[in-house]
Design a protein around this motif. Sequence first.
Motif, PDB file in Angstrom:
ATOM      1  N   ARG A  97      -5.931 -12.634   4.163  1.00 49.63           N
ATOM      2  CA  ARG A  97      -5.091 -11.935   5.135  1.00 49.63           C
ATOM      3  C   ARG A  97      -3.678 -11.686   4.600  1.00 49.63           C
ATOM      4  N   VAL A  98      -2.978 -12.728   4.244  1.00 49.98           N
ATOM      5  CA  VAL A  98      -1.586 -12.593   3.784  1.00 49.98           C
ATOM      6  C   VAL A  98      -1.528 -12.164   2.321  1.00 49.98           C
ATOM      7  N   LEU A  99      -2.517 -12.583   1.540  1.00 52.18           N
ATOM      8  CA  LEU A  99      -2.590 -12.240   0.113  1.00 52.18           C
ATOM      9  C   LEU A  99      -1.317 -12.650  -0.616  1.00 52.18           C
ATOM     10  N   ASP A 100      -0.926 -13.913  -0.416  1.00 53.96           N
ATOM     11  CA  ASP A 100       0.332 -14.399  -0.984  1.00 53.96           C
ATOM     12  C   ASP A 100       0.150 -15.238  -2.244  1.00 53.96           C
ATOM     13  N   ASP A 101      -1.001 -15.113  -2.900  1.00 58.11           N
ATOM     14  CA  ASP A 101      -1.214 -15.836  -4.150  1.00 58.11           C
ATOM     15  C   ASP A 101      -0.121 -15.466  -5.159  1.00 58.11           C
ATOM     16  N   VAL A 102       0.359 -16.470  -5.866  1.00 56.22           N
ATOM     17  CA  VAL A 102       1.415 -16.269  -6.860  1.00 56.22           C
ATOM     18  C   VAL A 102       0.815 -15.674  -8.130  1.00 56.22           C
TER      19      VAL A 102
END
Length: 89
Positions: free
Chosen positions: A68-73
Motif C-alpha cells: 500500500r505505502v510502498l515505502d521500502d528503502v
Amino acid sequence: MAHLHFTQQLARFLDVPTVDVAAPRLRAALDAAFAQQPRLRGYVLDEQGVLRPNVVIFIDGARCRERRVLDDVLRPDSQVYILQALSGG
C-alpha cells in the motif's frame, strides 16, 4: 541510481525500458517511472494507488514488504524488478 526493470509482458502494451532513478524509497522511484511513462501506472497500481494483486516487486532479491505505502528503502545501486504474475492452465 536505482534501476527499475519492468516485466517483458508489459512490453507487449507499452515501451518499458529500464528506468534509472535517484529515489530514496520505492514509491518515489515508481512515481519517477510513471512520470516518464504515464500509462504504466495503470498496469502496476490500482485506482487507489495500491500495488495490483497480480504485481510483485523485488528489491535486491527480496520481495517488497508492503503493497500500500510502498515505502521500502532503496540504495543508490538497488535493482528493482516489477513483475506481473502469470496465471492460466
